[in-house]
Design an enzyme around this catalytic site. Structure first.
Site, PDB file in Angstrom:
ATOM      1  N   ASP A  82      -8.666  -9.274   0.998  1.00 54.27           N
ATOM      2  CA  ASP A  82      -8.971  -8.544   2.241  1.00 54.27           C
ATOM      3  C   ASP A  82     -10.346  -8.915   2.801  1.00 54.27           C
ATOM      4  O   ASP A  82     -10.704  -8.492   3.891  1.00 54.27           O
ATOM      5  CB  ASP A  82      -8.892  -7.027   2.011  1.00 54.27           C
ATOM      6  CG  ASP A  82      -7.485  -6.491   2.273  1.00 54.27           C
ATOM      7  OD1 ASP A  82      -6.637  -7.272   2.756  1.00 54.27           O
ATOM      8  OD2 ASP A  82      -7.219  -5.315   1.993  1.00 54.27           O
ATOM      9  N   SER A  99     -10.659  -2.828   5.199  1.00 50.99           N
ATOM     10  CA  SER A  99      -9.304  -2.304   5.006  1.00 50.99           C
ATOM     11  C   SER A  99      -8.734  -1.805   6.328  1.00 50.99           C
ATOM     12  O   SER A  99      -9.462  -1.577   7.293  1.00 50.99           O
ATOM     13  CB  SER A  99      -9.375  -1.139   4.009  1.00 50.99           C
ATOM     14  OG  SER A  99      -8.145  -0.458   3.962  1.00 50.99           O
ATOM     15  N   THR A 107       0.859  -1.192   0.000  1.00 49.54           N
ATOM     16  CA  THR A 107       0.000   0.000   0.000  1.00 49.54           C
ATOM     17  C   THR A 107       0.889   1.234   0.000  1.00 49.54           C
ATOM     18  O   THR A 107       2.084   1.136   0.260  1.00 49.54           O
ATOM     19  CB  THR A 107      -0.948   0.006   1.238  1.00 49.54           C
ATOM     20  OG1 THR A 107      -1.780  -1.140   1.155  1.00 49.54           O
ATOM     21  CG2 THR A 107      -1.809   1.241   1.355  1.00 49.54           C
TER      22      THR A 107
HETATM   23  N1  GLY Z   1      -5.040  -3.997   1.414  1.00 47.87           N
HETATM   24  C1  GLY Z   1      -4.617  -3.392   2.616  1.00 47.87           C
HETATM   25  C2  GLY Z   1      -5.679  -2.609   3.276  1.00 47.87           C
HETATM   26  O1  GLY Z   1      -6.617  -2.198   2.617  1.00 47.87           O
HETATM   27  O2  GLY Z   1      -5.634  -2.416   4.458  1.00 47.87           O
END
Ligand code: GLY
Length: 595
Positions: free
Chosen positions: A446, A475, A404
């Site tokens: 996720d 997330s 990220t």
């Molecule tokens: N894919 C990492 C998050 O959205 O926290």
């Protein structure tokens, strides 16, 4: 000026890597107790690269911080053209999609939290990916209900959600933008078409991901063309340049309709993926009320569900406000103990109660209430580690990626933007859609792939975050703005999957409770506990005595390489300060904005 910065940075980036052996020798001779000195650690660079950021950036007309110096320079250019923080953020998001392909994206999604000076109001937009219409709850399970261990949720076509980044940027442009849309894509198109220098750090990342980036020929032809000789090479992304041109001239439709949408559907169909043209056309970002709270007299503005980040930041701050934290030595075993216990409670709640608010009634008020904070506070016994299994029955957290990226912008008008967006894992699903240059996310991972059923790691997820068509996966991304006396105090955010929340928390505590400078707050070591697994992660190094103290309290301690990458902008006495975290060496903050 911009050219000078870029040239300077190019030279900097071409410097030979630090000798990792020398670093390890230095690390070995660190004096015991160094971790727990009352001062934050002295400069400690474990990445082995010369970081782009050498000192705190300053500027009175604005500040940008991103994970790549070219994106920072593009943001500066937009502000210098008279654009506002929203314009600069959009240009940065598109540029990062080119120069930081490991996380920057147009094939992923994210969140943006904003403070708008004109309206004196906070806003947040959710441009998180959505599950395709054909997605279903058990799509990653075998017929017998066990978790399918073929990595279908993490790699390849079936792992992608419907991307939200382009629609999110388009919405922000329509609501707050001041420059023409096409102006905001020019630099991204330039770098995609004409290439940009691969830094030593990026070279290593591309090498380390050789296997993932070589599986699909389309991906390989872009990212591994020069493997293993990336030195002095440029990365060209001609198809991506053409896609960005379409977006530049057609707006959001250039991505969600026409050639690009056709290409995504065709490639998905050929390779067992689910995303259709209808999914793309129907994708909608959502303006959501940001979560707002108070911590020691400061206003905390952060992201609500489907991010779990804001809810748990507020929850943890509410509990921590009961402690006189600055009476502890920063990062002492006692301090780590308190943080660790509070984190366990938050992450435990996360596993059960957090999901897409359009599908599940997330008890935000309860989790962020003072009463609940008091309950948690009184249940914590300082000096011991309560075993995770005694904190909440049952629901275990999914493994999350460490990837990220976060960027923040402040402008001369007083607008502030804090945005975190992602492909999920490094280079997402590993899929580049044929003929488009679009690297797709693997955000479907996720979701809780197997609610109530242990996967191959014995991990369980909850109903709140189970897969459903059009639903957004939970997330941890936590873009956050902290205001004092109705002015920016600081804005912060980070990559790092589940570790984002604990990193943002420590960024807030370092600045508010320990009154650290921006540089100190960024460099200070971080810890992480996510309830399950019942492990206390500590960055880099811990001396035997301190380690023993934590083990005696009942912790299972794990020393880790760098945790996350905080990107923070501070404001003080009429000046902005920025600092790119050395943990990702290409990160860079700058504020050379003309009067
Ligand atoms: N894919 C990492 C998050 O959205 O926290």
């Amino acid at each position: 000026m911009e050219k000078q910065i870029i040239n300077g940075l190019k030279i900097l980036q071409m410097k030979i890597k630090y000798n990792k052996f020398i670093f390890l020798v230095i690390l070995t001779f660190l004096t015991p107790g160094a971790v727990f000195s009352s001062q934050p650690i002295a400069y400690l660079n474990t990445s082995g690269y010369e970081p782009a950021q050498q000192e705190t950036a300053q500027g009175k007309n604005g500040m940008i911080t991103t994970q790549h110096f070219l994106a920072t320079a593009v943001g500066e250019k937009i502000l210098n053209q008279g654009g506002n923080a929203y314009d600069a953020s959009i240009a940065i998001a598109f540029t990062l999609a080119v120069v930081l392909p490991r996380a920057g994206n147009i094939g992923g999604g994210g969140f943006m939290v904003m403070y708008d000076k004109d309206t004196d109001n906070a806003y947040s937009i959710d441009y998180r990916e959505k599950a395709p219409a054909l997605a279903y709850k058990d799509m990653y399970l075998n017929d017998d209900g066990t978790f399918n261990d073929k990595k279908l949720s993490t790699f390849g076509y079936l792992s992608s959600g419907v991307p939200g980044t382009v629609a999110g940027m388009w919405e922000v442009h329509k609501k707050f933008g001041s420059l023409p849309w096409s102006e905001l894509l020019k630099d991204a198109i330039y770098y995609a078409e004409n290439g940009f220098n691969i830094t030593p750090y990026m070279e290593d990342v591309l090498k380390n991901y050789n296997q993932k980036l070589s599986y699909y020929p389309e991906t390989k032809s872009i990212f591994q063309k020069d493997f293993p000789n990336f030195t002095n090479k440029k990365l060209f992304q001609k198809d991506l340049a053409n896609t960005l041109k379409r977006i530049s001239s057609e707006g959001k439709k250039g991505f969600y309709e026409g050639y690009v949408a056709e290409s995504i559907e065709n490639d998905m169909k050929k390779n067992g993926g689910l995303i259709t043209k209808a999914d793309l056309k129907n994708y909608n970002p959502v303006w959501r009320l940001p979560l707002i709270s108070n911590y020691r007299g400061n206003k905390v503005i952060t992201m609500g569900p489907p991010s779990s980040g804001g809810v748990h930041i507020i929850q943890m701050l509410n509990v921590l406000e009961n402690y006189q934290l600055n009476s502890y030595v920063h990062n002492s075993p006692e301090y780590i103990n308190i943080l660790g216990e509070v984190m366990k409670h938050a992450y435990s709640d996360r596993s059960k109660y957090l999901g897409d608010p359009d599908f599940f009634d997330v008890p935000i008020k309860k989790i962020t209430s003072e009463t609940y904070a008091e309950e948690i506070y009184t249940s914590i016994e300082v000096g011991i580690s309560t075993p995770s299994e005694d904190i909440h029955p049952g629901m275990f957290l999914q493994q999350e990626s460490h990837e990220t990226t976060h960027f923040s912008v402040a402008d001369r008008f007083g607008n502030i933007v804090s945005s975190t967006y992602t492909l999920n894992s490094t280079f997402g699903s590993g899929v580049v859609i044929e003929g488009t240059g679009i690297l797709m996310n693997n955000e479907m991972d996720d979701f809780s792939s197997a609610p109530g059923i242990p996967n191959q790691f014995g991990l369980l997820g909850s109903e709140a975050n189970e897969i459903a068509p059009y639903k957004r996966p939970l997330s941890s991304m936590t873009p956050t703005i902290v205001m004092k006396d109705n002015e920016l105090f600081f804005t912060t955010g980070s990559p790092g999957g589940a570790r984002i929340i604990s990193a943002v928390l420590q960024s807030i505590l370092n600045i508010i409770d320990f009154e650290m400078s921006l540089e100190e707050a960024t460099k200070a070591r971080r810890i992480h506990h996510q309830w399950q697994p019942d492990v206390l992660e500590i960055e880099y190094y811990i001396d035997d005595k301190a380690s023993k103290e934590l083990i005696d309290m009942g912790y299972s301690v794990k020393i880790r390489r760098p945790l996350t990458c905080i990107q923070t902008i501070m404001y003080k006495d009429g000046k902005y300060y920025g600092y790119g975290d050395f943990r990702r060496p290409d990160a860079y903050a700058s504020g050379n904005i003309n009067d």
